[in-house]
Design an enzyme around this catalytic site. Structure first.
Site, PDB file in Angstrom:
ATOM      1  N   ASN A   1       0.798  -1.237   0.000  1.00 39.87           N
ATOM      2  CA  ASN A   1       0.000   0.000   0.000  1.00 39.87           C
ATOM      3  C   ASN A   1       0.828   1.283   0.000  1.00 39.87           C
ATOM      4  O   ASN A   1       0.425   2.265  -0.626  1.00 39.87           O
ATOM      5  CB  ASN A   1      -1.031  -0.013   1.134  1.00 39.87           C
TER       6      ASN A   1
ATOM      7  N   GLU B   1       4.196  -3.819  12.220  1.00 41.81           N
ATOM      8  CA  GLU B   1       3.168  -2.791  12.034  1.00 41.81           C
ATOM      9  C   GLU B   1       2.036  -3.455  11.264  1.00 41.81           C
ATOM     10  O   GLU B   1       2.230  -3.846  10.111  1.00 41.81           O
ATOM     11  CB  GLU B   1       3.724  -1.605  11.232  1.00 41.81           C
TER      12      GLU B   1
ATOM     13  N   CYS C   1      -3.359   1.770   6.577  1.00 42.30           N
ATOM     14  CA  CYS C   1      -3.554   1.144   7.879  1.00 42.30           C
ATOM     15  C   CYS C   1      -4.124   2.134   8.888  1.00 42.30           C
ATOM     16  O   CYS C   1      -4.745   1.739   9.860  1.00 42.30           O
ATOM     17  CB  CYS C   1      -2.232   0.590   8.380  1.00 42.30           C
TER      18      CYS C   1
ATOM     19  N   GLU D   1       8.246   2.342  15.299  1.00 42.07           N
ATOM     20  CA  GLU D   1       9.183   2.828  14.286  1.00 42.07           C
ATOM     21  C   GLU D   1       9.220   4.349  14.389  1.00 42.07           C
ATOM     22  O   GLU D   1       8.418   4.965  15.070  1.00 42.07           O
ATOM     23  CB  GLU D   1       8.683   2.442  12.893  1.00 42.07           C
TER      24      GLU D   1
END
Ligand code: TAP
Length: 454
Positions: free
Chosen positions: A131, A229, A263, A433
């Site tokens: 994505n 993630e 997301c 992150e």
């Protein structure tokens, strides 16, 4: 192995054939990375910083080329694709300052002193979803390199083109051979090899919670370091006292950015009941105004979905008879188009409300009071992102603390800022992150005691 043909999601036409990496070729790449490891960790911090700045500079000189590759290979609107390439450059620049800050501590202890070192963790396997191919590559790559680790990146099978080019640009920028390699191919082959190979010491995975669980189990066998993630089902909470015009004007971008394949998409809008009708009145023109069309056009705000299969999956959340309140439009003809779609009223067990759709579908539901809003926002296995809208500072802080999510914006639809930590609660991930502490995830603390007494 048969080549993989990358299709342009806006035209369904072939863009490029890509040779997938076999398990044997992945092993050879891992061996090259291991061979490059000692030299890379011994590059003086200032020099490693200069190489990362040089890498950022070469990316900067190729922003347009990278953006057009993403337009063709992923269907991203060109303005967004330029931002994505720019984000990779900026993240490389941000972490180019990090090698010189990898300082240990000196700790006084009886009988001597103790010093700590931040040692590179070793070869890093970076598994990237389709994505956001460039930004997500950069969020793992830049801090891993800065900390002195070689990186093997596996882009998603469908969207390998920008990663392959970025691998070439790294060499052009002067990174030594073997320090950053790109391995296009299947998750079940190349991704799995990175997880299983004992010389890969850390996995950075971004993708679905389902695959994340398998990767976590694979890493557990070797106690391999892991950052994940994963998916999200974020809430956009709209209180009656907020700037309703602004909340409604930004709700489409919060839900439909990257055609909802995000997301952080706020795909549930929770609106205080007293302003629900007014909010929907304001939202309708904003949704209908979303410019859906040719990704190569500068005016386009939303492109197609990634594939025909993914479009069918998204459409399954809006079956015949679904409560479509209103929706935007799409171009006719070829391309994996799906219109921005608002569902209301929606029952709280509707899969469009409970599951990650990963497409341009948003469900609007009412709530009564603050406690109700928090309970509804938290009633999900996910906890990645979200927004809340209110003019009451106390409420903003109370609700922000109560919502179980890793990243929350007050009176804003913003999601990721590379200066700040990013990651999920619950089944949205593990570890963080970005931000100033990202190198902690790419280093091991070594503790050395030096006796001072004879
Ligand atoms: P996945 O199907 O999970 O794929 C992600 C990556 O993992 C791809 O490169 C995939 O390769 C690879 N993979 C698949 N099976 C594997 C295995 N057994 N071992 C190792 N690697 C494997 O996700 P997706 O459909 O690409 O991306 C969508 C999902 O990612 C959504 O749930 C979304 O929310 C999540 N996402 C999360 C974030 C953050 S930051 N939390 C950001 C973006 C996306 P193939 O391409 O060959 O399948």
């Amino acid at each position: 192995m048969p080549v993989f043909t990358v299709l342009n999601p806006a035209t369904e036409q072939p863009v490029a054939d890509v040779e997938p990496t076999s398990a044997e070729a992945a092993d050879a790449a891992i061996a090259r990375a291991v061979g490059a490891q000692a030299a890379w960790r011994n590059v003086a911090p200032g020099e490693r910083a200069a190489l990362l700045r040089s890498f950022a500079g070469v990316v900067d000189a190729h922003i347009e080329e990278l953006a057009l590759l993403e337009v063709a290979g992923s269907g991203h609107p060109v303005g967004q694709a330029r931002w994505e390439a720019g984000n990779l450059r900026d993240v490389l620049r941000y972490y180019s300052a990090a090698p010189e800050r990898l300082c240990g501590k000196q700790i006084p202890v009886p009988g001597g002193l103790d010093i700590t070192f931040q040692e590179p963790v070793g070869v890093v396997g970076l598994i990237v979803p389709w994505n956001f191919p460039m930004p997500i590559l950069g969020w793992g790559l830049a801090p891993a390199l800065a900390a002195g680790n070689p990186v093997l990146a596996k882009p998603a099978e469908r969207t390998p083109l920008t990663a392959i080019r970025i691998g070439e640009l790294a060499l052009e920028a002067g990174l030594p051979e073997g320090v950053f390699q790109v391995l296009p191919g299947k998750g079940s082959v190349v991704g799995q090899r990175l997880v299983d190979h004992p010389y890969v010491r850390k996995i950075v995975f971004t993708g679905s919670s389902e695959v994340g669980r398998e990767i976590m189990a694979g890493c557990a066998r070797q106690v391999k370091r892991l950052t994940m993630e994963l998916g999200g089902k974020s809430a956009n909470i709209v209180f009656a006292d907020c700037d309703l015009e602004r909340a409604a004007a930004t709700a489409p971008v919060a839900a439909f950015d990257n055609a909802g394949q995000d997301c952080c998409a706020r795909s549930r809008i929770l609106v205080q009941r007293s302003v629900l009708d007014r909010f929907l009145e304001l939202l309708e023109p904003a949704v209908k105004a979303v410019a859906v069309g040719d990704p190569a056009s500068a005016d386009t705000e939303m492109g197609p979905l990634i594939s025909a299969e993914h479009r069918a999956r998204v459409a399954s959340y809006v079956p015949d008879g679904a409560p479509v309140a209103f929706r935007g439009s799409t171009p006719a003809g070829a391309g994996y188009w799906y219109p921005p779609t608002v569902l209301a009223p929606v029952s709280l067990d509707d899969p469009a409300y409970t599951e990650e759709v990963f497409g341009p579908v948003v469900a609007v539901v009412p709530f009564d009071d603050e406690a109700d809003a928090v309970a509804m926002a938290n009633d999900t296995p996910y906890g990645l992102s979200g927004s809340l809208w209110t003019r009451d500072v106390g409420r903003a802080i109370r609700v922000a603390r109560a919502v179980e999510t890793g990243n929350l914006s007050v009176n804003s639809h913003a999601s990721v800022r590379y200066w700040t930590p990013f990651g999920g609660f619950k089944q949205s991930g593990l570890g963080r992150e970005l931000g100033p502490d990202a190198l902690d995830a790419f280093t091991e603390t070594k503790n050395v005691f030096i006796a001072t007494e004879l």
